[in-house]
Design a protein around this motif. Structure first.
Motif, PDB file in Angstrom:
ATOM      1  N   PRO A  39      39.993  37.669  38.176  1.00  0.00           N
ATOM      2  CA  PRO A  39      38.806  36.504  38.235  1.00  0.00           C
ATOM      3  C   PRO A  39      39.406  35.330  37.830  1.00  0.00           C
ATOM      4  O   PRO A  39      39.960  35.352  36.505  1.00  0.00           O
ATOM      5  CB  PRO A  39      37.740  37.151  37.634  1.00  0.00           C
ATOM      6  CG  PRO A  39      37.803  38.759  37.707  1.00  0.00           C
ATOM      7  CD  PRO A  39      39.380  38.979  37.388  1.00  0.00           C
ATOM      8  N   PRO A  98      38.804  40.058  50.321  1.00  0.00           N
ATOM      9  CA  PRO A  98      38.984  39.482  48.828  1.00  0.00           C
ATOM     10  C   PRO A  98      40.364  39.913  48.433  1.00  0.00           C
ATOM     11  O   PRO A  98      41.120  40.563  49.178  1.00  0.00           O
ATOM     12  CB  PRO A  98      38.240  40.752  48.115  1.00  0.00           C
ATOM     13  CG  PRO A  98      37.178  41.457  49.223  1.00  0.00           C
ATOM     14  CD  PRO A  98      37.859  41.421  50.567  1.00  0.00           C
ATOM     15  N   CYS A 100      35.394  31.049  47.710  1.00  0.00           N
ATOM     16  CA  CYS A 100      35.266  31.665  46.352  1.00  0.00           C
ATOM     17  C   CYS A 100      33.810  32.217  46.235  1.00  0.00           C
ATOM     18  O   CYS A 100      32.945  31.662  46.657  1.00  0.00           O
ATOM     19  CB  CYS A 100      35.504  30.757  45.290  1.00  0.00           C
ATOM     20  SG  CYS A 100      34.572  29.334  44.937  1.00  0.00           S
ATOM     21  N   GLN A 133      31.792  34.926  36.969  1.00  0.00           N
ATOM     22  CA  GLN A 133      33.058  35.730  37.336  1.00  0.00           C
ATOM     23  C   GLN A 133      33.526  35.183  38.806  1.00  0.00           C
ATOM     24  O   GLN A 133      32.458  34.832  39.485  1.00  0.00           O
ATOM     25  CB  GLN A 133      33.185  37.122  37.196  1.00  0.00           C
ATOM     26  CG  GLN A 133      33.156  37.831  35.818  1.00  0.00           C
ATOM     27  CD  GLN A 133      33.308  39.267  35.896  1.00  0.00           C
ATOM     28  OE1 GLN A 133      33.296  39.534  36.894  1.00  0.00           O
ATOM     29  NE2 GLN A 133      33.974  39.681  35.028  1.00  0.00           N
ATOM     30  N   HIS A 185      35.753  35.115  42.218  1.00  0.00           N
ATOM     31  CA  HIS A 185      36.574  35.889  42.839  1.00  0.00           C
ATOM     32  C   HIS A 185      36.940  35.088  44.000  1.00  0.00           C
ATOM     33  O   HIS A 185      36.162  34.441  44.546  1.00  0.00           O
ATOM     34  CB  HIS A 185      35.832  37.366  43.276  1.00  0.00           C
ATOM     35  CG  HIS A 185      35.897  38.361  42.137  1.00  0.00           C
ATOM     36  ND1 HIS A 185      36.599  39.294  41.523  1.00  0.00           N
ATOM     37  CD2 HIS A 185      34.750  38.386  41.527  1.00  0.00           C
ATOM     38  CE1 HIS A 185      36.115  39.646  40.436  1.00  0.00           C
ATOM     39  NE2 HIS A 185      34.838  39.331  40.148  1.00  0.00           N
ATOM     40  N   TRP A 186      38.176  35.397  44.614  1.00  0.00           N
ATOM     41  CA  TRP A 186      38.695  34.743  45.733  1.00  0.00           C
ATOM     42  C   TRP A 186      38.762  35.563  47.006  1.00  0.00           C
ATOM     43  O   TRP A 186      38.957  36.527  47.021  1.00  0.00           O
ATOM     44  CB  TRP A 186      39.849  34.056  45.387  1.00  0.00           C
ATOM     45  CG  TRP A 186      39.932  32.907  44.504  1.00  0.00           C
ATOM     46  CD1 TRP A 186      40.096  33.154  42.939  1.00  0.00           C
ATOM     47  CD2 TRP A 186      39.615  31.741  44.646  1.00  0.00           C
ATOM     48  NE1 TRP A 186      40.118  32.097  42.530  1.00  0.00           N
ATOM     49  CE2 TRP A 186      39.459  31.111  43.201  1.00  0.00           C
ATOM     50  CE3 TRP A 186      39.396  30.811  45.534  1.00  0.00           C
ATOM     51  CZ2 TRP A 186      39.596  29.850  42.943  1.00  0.00           C
ATOM     52  CZ3 TRP A 186      39.380  29.469  45.361  1.00  0.00           C
ATOM     53  CH2 TRP A 186      39.027  29.104  43.941  1.00  0.00           C
TER      54      TRP A 186
END
Length: 416
Positions: free
Chosen positions: A292, A287, A311, A278, A280-281
């Protein structure tokens, strides 16, 4: 009558708004009214009775009688000698005693042990996993129950059967919190499992809450079904080799992350692994509230889009891994390094201004050239006219300087 039957009869009468007599343990729902009978008391005044309370609201025994004043909104003695608590709360848990004397002089005592309860809402599984990796510990999710009293317990189930933590293949991390004002409990239970290689490919997990009071059926969450990946698994579709997550790469386009105002920046998180992790940024260490995904598109980049991006790839067997950070910035118009072939916004205005200035300078230069050329022609014309004027002057001078002999001859011939 058996003790269990007495308690059951009390619960039925309480739900109907009735009363209970005798020595017994009482359970009452928080916020509901509770009536306790004083056994042996005359039904009408005059009455000789006394209630004594030792609860969470009192430091010692509190005494109430029909002749006395009610205890604020907490409790009061009814005309028939019973004790009324209009809205029972957690602080009302404790011991209640009544001593009554009949008109014949017989004394009767009634003792009650009161406990309260609150049934929470249906539990739920938060942050559930999407898939599991065989042979390594995986977090399945966290089961949460809110608003119960007493605390109660949470249990995990696999395919409908209770999971017993053994510290190896199954482990549970529990946390209990109590609200400082309401006194109600919130329970958290995090489940970690290590699926066996060659085991079930699609296990189903669920969680249940069992209340401490009263005794009743457990509350269950909605089940979640997960896929288990192994080094080489069979089953539906082609076999899939498990690939561990080694390194996370972040690619930015255009290279360097610098773009003209209104341009587009594309960030791609490359995290080759099987099963896919997964993604995420993160921007400037925080965050981003985005679903995702391996790609982040920034269209029409403005000042608010500038910053440092990275990321995070989360893999069941390795946990989260973060990429290197890249910067996204806006190119200032007129500076060196402006992207060739793309002129937008303020750059177009600057280009037009420059062309206008160059065009004006060209016009001025042309006018100056015409003036110089015209002056040169005038000078050449004057040089050409000088000899012609000199010849005319010489002719005139020649005519003026001719001798006057002819005129003299004429005058001599015409004399006498």
């Amino acid at each position: 009558m058996a003790a269990g039957a007495v308690v059951g009869a009390w619960m039925l009468v309480l739900s109907l708004g009735g009363t209970v007599t005798g020595d017994q343990n009482i359970t009452a729902r928080i916020g509901k009214p509770l009536v306790l009978n004083c056994k042996g008391a005359p039904k009408k005044p005059p009455q000789q009775l006394e209630w004594k309370l030792n609860t969470g609201r009192t430091e010692a025994w509190k005494v109430l009688s029909p002749q006395g004043d009610p205890w604020d909104s907490v409790a009061r003695v009814l005309p028939n000698g019973s004790l009324l608590l209009p809205a029972v709360g957690i602080q009302d848990e404790g011991t209640f005693r009544c001593r009554a004397t009949s008109r014949s002089g017989k004394e009767t005592k009634s003792n009650y042990r009161v406990r309260v309860y609150q049934i929470p809402g249906k539990p739920e599984i938060v942050d559930p996993a999407s898939e599991l990796m065989a042979g390594v510990p995986n977090k399945v999710g966290t089961c949460v129950s809110e608003g119960g009293y007493p605390a109660g317990t949470l249990n995990w189930l696999l395919d409908g059967k209770t999971l017993i933590p053994d510290g190896k293949g199954v482990s549970v991390k529990e946390e209990t919190k109590r609200h400082p004002k309401t006194g109600l409990f919130t329970l958290h239970s995090e489940l970690m499992v290590t699926p066996a290689r060659g085991g079930a490919l699609h296990p189903t997990f669920s969680c249940s809450f069992t209340p401490g009071l009263p005794r009743r059926r457990a509350l269950h969450t909605a089940p979640i079904q997960l896929r288990v990946w192994s080094e080489r698994r069979g089953g539906e579709g082609p076999n899939v080799d498990a690939v561990p997550l080694k390194e996370v790469q972040l690619v930015v386009e255009p290279e360097g992350g610098a773009v003209a105002p209104g341009g587009t920046v594309t960030l791609t998180c490359e995290a080759p692994a099987q099963p896919p992790p997964q993604i995420h940024w993160i921007k400037d260490g925080r965050p981003l509230p985005l679903p995702p995904g391996p790609m982040l598109l920034l269209p029409e980049v403005g000042p608010e889009d500038q910053g440092t991006y990275s990321c995070v790839a989360t893999h069941p067997s390795h946990g989260p891994q973060e990429s290197r950070a890249v910067s996204v910035s806006i190119i200032e118009t007129g500076e060196e390094g402006t992207t060739a072939g793309s002129v937008e916004g303020p750059g177009l205005e600057t280009l037009a201004l420059t062309l206008g200035i160059l065009g004006g300078l060209g016009t001025v230069a042309l006018l100056i050239g015409v003036i110089v050329w015209h002056r040169r022609r005038q000078r050449k014309g004057q040089e050409r006219k000088v000899p012609e004027n000199q010849e005319e002057e010489e002719e005139e001078r020649a005519e003026l300087n001719q001798p006057e002999e002819p005129e003299a001859a004429e005058s001599s011939t015409g004399g006498p």
